[in-house]
Write a protein that holds these residues in place. Structure first.
Motif, PDB file in Angstrom:
ATOM      1  N   ALA A  11      63.442   4.218 -16.668  1.00  0.00           N
ATOM      2  CA  ALA A  11      64.132   3.743 -17.871  1.00  0.00           C
ATOM      3  C   ALA A  11      65.582   4.193 -17.844  1.00  0.00           C
ATOM      4  N   PHE A  12      66.447   3.319 -18.311  1.00  0.00           N
ATOM      5  CA  PHE A  12      67.847   3.680 -18.564  1.00  0.00           C
ATOM      6  C   PHE A  12      68.039   3.577 -20.064  1.00  0.00           C
ATOM      7  N   TYR A  13      68.230   4.705 -20.737  1.00  0.00           N
ATOM      8  CA  TYR A  13      68.370   4.718 -22.186  1.00  0.00           C
ATOM      9  C   TYR A  13      69.856   4.762 -22.547  1.00  0.00           C
ATOM     10  N   GLY A  14      70.261   3.847 -23.424  1.00  0.00           N
ATOM     11  CA  GLY A  14      71.640   3.819 -23.898  1.00  0.00           C
ATOM     12  C   GLY A  14      71.677   3.894 -25.406  1.00  0.00           C
ATOM     13  N   SER A  15      72.689   4.528 -25.944  1.00  0.00           N
ATOM     14  CA  SER A  15      72.791   4.676 -27.399  1.00  0.00           C
ATOM     15  C   SER A  15      73.429   3.468 -28.063  1.00  0.00           C
ATOM     16  N   ASN A  16      73.996   2.556 -27.246  1.00  0.00           N
ATOM     17  CA  ASN A  16      74.561   1.323 -27.800  1.00  0.00           C
ATOM     18  C   ASN A  16      74.445   0.219 -26.757  1.00  0.00           C
ATOM     19  N   TYR A  17      74.605  -1.022 -27.206  1.00  0.00           N
ATOM     20  CA  TYR A  17      74.382  -2.153 -26.313  1.00  0.00           C
ATOM     21  C   TYR A  17      75.488  -2.313 -25.274  1.00  0.00           C
ATOM     22  N   THR A  18      76.694  -1.856 -25.572  1.00  0.00           N
ATOM     23  CA  THR A  18      77.765  -1.929 -24.578  1.00  0.00           C
ATOM     24  C   THR A  18      77.385  -1.138 -23.334  1.00  0.00           C
ATOM     25  N   ALA A  19      76.761   0.025 -23.530  1.00  0.00           N
ATOM     26  CA  ALA A  19      76.327   0.850 -22.394  1.00  0.00           C
ATOM     27  C   ALA A  19      75.297   0.107 -21.558  1.00  0.00           C
TER      28      ALA A  19
ATOM     29  N   ASP B 146      75.822  -2.057 -34.894  1.00  0.00           N
ATOM     30  CA  ASP B 146      76.467  -2.000 -33.586  1.00  0.00           C
ATOM     31  C   ASP B 146      77.315  -3.272 -33.429  1.00  0.00           C
ATOM     32  N   PRO B 147      78.544  -3.152 -32.895  1.00  0.00           N
ATOM     33  CA  PRO B 147      79.383  -4.347 -32.733  1.00  0.00           C
ATOM     34  C   PRO B 147      78.717  -5.472 -31.948  1.00  0.00           C
ATOM     35  N   LYS B 148      77.760  -5.129 -31.059  1.00  0.00           N
ATOM     36  CA  LYS B 148      77.049  -6.141 -30.278  1.00  0.00           C
ATOM     37  C   LYS B 148      75.710  -6.528 -30.902  1.00  0.00           C
ATOM     38  N   SER B 149      75.467  -6.092 -32.136  1.00  0.00           N
ATOM     39  CA  SER B 149      74.207  -6.404 -32.808  1.00  0.00           C
ATOM     40  C   SER B 149      74.288  -7.770 -33.475  1.00  0.00           C
ATOM     41  N   THR B 150      73.275  -8.591 -33.245  1.00  0.00           N
ATOM     42  CA  THR B 150      73.245  -9.921 -33.861  1.00  0.00           C
ATOM     43  C   THR B 150      73.110  -9.812 -35.371  1.00  0.00           C
ATOM     44  N   SER B 151      72.088  -9.073 -35.816  1.00  0.00           N
ATOM     45  CA  SER B 151      71.835  -8.979 -37.260  1.00  0.00           C
ATOM     46  C   SER B 151      72.724  -7.976 -37.951  1.00  0.00           C
ATOM     47  N   GLY B 152      73.187  -6.966 -37.207  1.00  0.00           N
ATOM     48  CA  GLY B 152      73.994  -5.921 -37.834  1.00  0.00           C
ATOM     49  C   GLY B 152      75.453  -6.276 -38.000  1.00  0.00           C
ATOM     50  N   THR B 153      75.950  -7.231 -37.190  1.00  0.00           N
ATOM     51  CA  THR B 153      77.374  -7.586 -37.253  1.00  0.00           C
ATOM     52  C   THR B 153      77.602  -9.097 -37.222  1.00  0.00           C
ATOM     53  N   LEU B 154      77.105  -9.774 -36.169  1.00  0.00           N
ATOM     54  CA  LEU B 154      77.434 -11.195 -35.994  1.00  0.00           C
ATOM     55  C   LEU B 154      76.933 -12.065 -37.142  1.00  0.00           C
ATOM     56  N   ALA B 155      75.660 -11.932 -37.517  1.00  0.00           N
ATOM     57  CA  ALA B 155      75.109 -12.789 -38.576  1.00  0.00           C
ATOM     58  C   ALA B 155      75.785 -12.579 -39.924  1.00  0.00           C
ATOM     59  N   PRO B 156      75.961 -11.323 -40.397  1.00  0.00           N
ATOM     60  CA  PRO B 156      76.652 -11.171 -41.685  1.00  0.00           C
ATOM     61  C   PRO B 156      78.109 -11.635 -41.641  1.00  0.00           C
ATOM     62  N   MET B 157      78.773 -11.461 -40.499  1.00  0.00           N
ATOM     63  CA  MET B 157      80.144 -11.952 -40.400  1.00  0.00           C
ATOM     64  C   MET B 157      80.164 -13.481 -40.437  1.00  0.00           C
ATOM     65  N   THR B 158      79.229 -14.117 -39.718  1.00  0.00           N
ATOM     66  CA  THR B 158      79.201 -15.585 -39.629  1.00  0.00           C
ATOM     67  C   THR B 158      78.772 -16.243 -40.931  1.00  0.00           C
ATOM     68  N   TYR B 159      77.707 -15.721 -41.536  1.00  0.00           N
ATOM     69  CA  TYR B 159      77.096 -16.394 -42.682  1.00  0.00           C
ATOM     70  C   TYR B 159      77.562 -15.874 -44.043  1.00  0.00           C
ATOM     71  N   LEU B 160      78.101 -14.659 -44.083  1.00  0.00           N
ATOM     72  CA  LEU B 160      78.446 -14.073 -45.380  1.00  0.00           C
ATOM     73  C   LEU B 160      79.937 -13.819 -45.551  1.00  0.00           C
ATOM     74  N   PHE B 161      80.526 -13.053 -44.638  1.00  0.00           N
ATOM     75  CA  PHE B 161      81.911 -12.634 -44.841  1.00  0.00           C
ATOM     76  C   PHE B 161      82.941 -13.683 -44.428  1.00  0.00           C
ATOM     77  N   ALA B 162      82.826 -14.240 -43.220  1.00  0.00           N
ATOM     78  CA  ALA B 162      83.827 -15.202 -42.742  1.00  0.00           C
ATOM     79  C   ALA B 162      83.968 -16.428 -43.631  1.00  0.00           C
ATOM     80  N   PRO B 163      82.872 -17.040 -44.122  1.00  0.00           N
ATOM     81  CA  PRO B 163      83.046 -18.207 -44.998  1.00  0.00           C
ATOM     82  C   PRO B 163      83.823 -17.900 -46.273  1.00  0.00           C
ATOM     83  N   ARG B 164      83.820 -16.616 -46.667  1.00  0.00           N
ATOM     84  CA  ARG B 164      84.540 -16.212 -47.893  1.00  0.00           C
ATOM     85  C   ARG B 164      85.886 -15.563 -47.582  1.00  0.00           C
TER      86      ARG B 164
END
Length: 334
Positions: free
Chosen positions: A69-77, A151-169
Motif C-alpha cells: 500500500a502507498f498511503y497518502g494524506s491527500n489526492y495530489t500525493a 481537499d482541492p482535488k475532492s469532487t464532493s468537497g470542492t468541485l461540486a459545491p463550486m460548480t453547483y452552489l457557489f459559481a452560479p451565484r
C-alpha cells in the motif's frame, strides 16, 4: 599538431556516451516485482492499514507477488506517485481520478459500489444541528462564518459545491467567509459537530460510513450535524491503474477485483466482509467514460466563471468542452 590525444578523447567520449545510453535503456523501466496500490489515509494511516491489509493480502495471494500500500494524506500525493510510477493502481475520487488520467497516464478500469446499494452519492453542506444556520445565511457572505472546504482535488468537497452552489451565484468562498479551511471529510464533519466550524462541505457517502460505525463518538457526531444543501448525484469512485502496466498483469488484477466477493460460497462471504471494511460492495468494471459526469461538472463550472468574468474566449473553450463531452456520451453503447 598531435591529433592522437584528441582522437583518444573522442573515442573515450563516444564509448562513455554509448555506455550511458546502454545503461539508460537497460535501467529505463526495471520490472518491479511488487504491486503498489495507492490509498487515501483520510483519518490516519494506522486506521487505513487495519481496513486495507486483508484485501491487499488476498490480492497478493491471487497474483503471486507482493502487493504493498502507498498511503497518502491527500489526492495530489497519490496522483504524483502514479505519475512517477511509484504506484501501479489506486482508489481515487472522480476529480482526482480525472487528474490521474490526465497527468499520470492513468486509465479507469473499475469503480466502487456504495454499500447502501444506492448508486452514487451527493455533495452536501452541513451545519451544527440547532445552530439555526440556514443556506441563505451561508450565502449572504457577511464574512462572519468559518467554513470548511474539502481537499482541492475532492469532487464532493470542492468541485461540486463550486460548480453547483457557489459559481452560479458568483461567490468566491475566500471573499465570502471569515475563514476557509481545506481538510478531509472526516475532519470537517467532526469540526462542524464540535462547533469549530460553522459549516462545511461533505458527502452523503462519508456520513453514511460514519453512521455505520455505531460507536458512541460516531452517534454523537451524526446527531450534532444537519444538511442544508445537496448537490445532484455524483458517480461512485473510480479505480485507476497505470496505462503502461503489462497487459497480462493488468488482466490478472482485473480478474481478481471483479471476482472478489462475488458468489454464495463461504469464501465469497468472507471477502464481502473484507470489502465492507473498505466501504464498498464488489467492484464493477468501468472505463474512462465513467469520468464524463465530472468532466461535465468541471466544464460547466468553467463556463459559469467565464460568463461571470465576461471572458468570451474562455466561454467558447468551455462550450467546446461541453460539446465534446456530449459527443462522447452519445457514442457510448446504449
Amino acid at each position: 599538431m598531435n591529433r592522437r590525444p584528441i582522437l583518444a578523447l573522442l573515442v573515450a567520449g563516444a564509448l562513455a556516451a554509448g555506455s550511458l545510453a546502454a545503461c539508460s535503456q537497460g535501467a529505463q523501466e526495471p520490472e518491479r516485482k511488487e504491486i503498489v496500490f495507492s490509498i487515501l489515509s483520510a483519518e490516519s494511516q494506522a486506521s487505513a492499514e487495519k481496513d486495507w491489509t486483508p484485501f491487499l493480502a488476498d490480492m497478493s495471494k491471487a497474483l503471486g507477488r507482493p502487493v504493498k500500500a502507498f498511503y497518502g494524506s491527500n489526492y495530489t500525493a497519490l496522483i504524483e506517485a502514479m505519475r512517477f510510477k511509484q504506484t501501479d493502481l489506486g482508489w481515487f475520487t472522480n476529480q482526482s481520478g480525472l487528474e490521474a488520467v490526465r497527468r499520470a497516464d492513468g486509465v479507469v478500469f473499475a469503480r466502487s459500489v456504495n454499500p447502501s446499494g444506492v448508486d452514487g452519492y451527493e455533495a452536501v453542506i452541513i451545519v451544527r444541528k440547532g445552530s439555526g444556520l440556514t443556506l441563505d445565511r451561508i450565502l449572504s457572505c457577511d464574512r462572519t462564518l468559518n467554513f470548511g472546504m474539502g481537499d482541492p482535488k475532492s469532487t464532493s468537497g470542492t468541485l461540486a459545491p463550486m460548480t453547483y452552489l457557489f459559481a452560479p451565484r458568483k461567490i468566491d468562498p475566500a471573499a465570502c467567509f471569515k475563514t476557509v479551511r481545506s481538510s478531509n471529510h472526516e475532519t470537517n464533519l467532526f469540526s462542524v459537530a464540535g462547533g469549530l466550524l460553522d459549516a462545511a462541505t461533505n458527502n452523503t457517502a462519508s456520513m453514511e460510513r460514519l453512521g455505520l460505525l455505531g460507536t458512541d463518538i460516531a452517534r454523537k457526531t451524526m446527531g450534532n450535524v444537519e444538511i442544508v444543501w445537496r448537490s445532484p448525484r455524483i458517480p461512485e469512485d473510480p479505480i485507476v491503474r497505470r496505462r503502461d502496466l503489462d497487459p497480462k498483469l493488468a488482466a490478472q488484477i482485473a480478474d481478481f477485483m471483479f471476482a472478489y466477493g462475488v458468489g454464495d460460497t463461504p469464501e465469497a462471504a468472507r471477502q464481502r466482509a473484507v470489502l465492507d471494511k473498505i466501504q464498498t460492495l464488489p467492484f464493477k468494471a468501468a472505463n474512462d467514460s465513467h469520468l464524463l459526469p465530472v468532466r461535465e461538472m468541471e466544464a460547466t463550472g468553467q463556463l459559469i466563471e467565464a460568463r461571470n468574468r465576461k471572458d468570451a474566449p474562455a466561454e467558447q473553450k468551455a462550450q467546446a468542452a461541453l460539446a465534446e463531452i456530449a459527443r462522447e456520451r452519445a457514442a457510448l453503447p446504449k
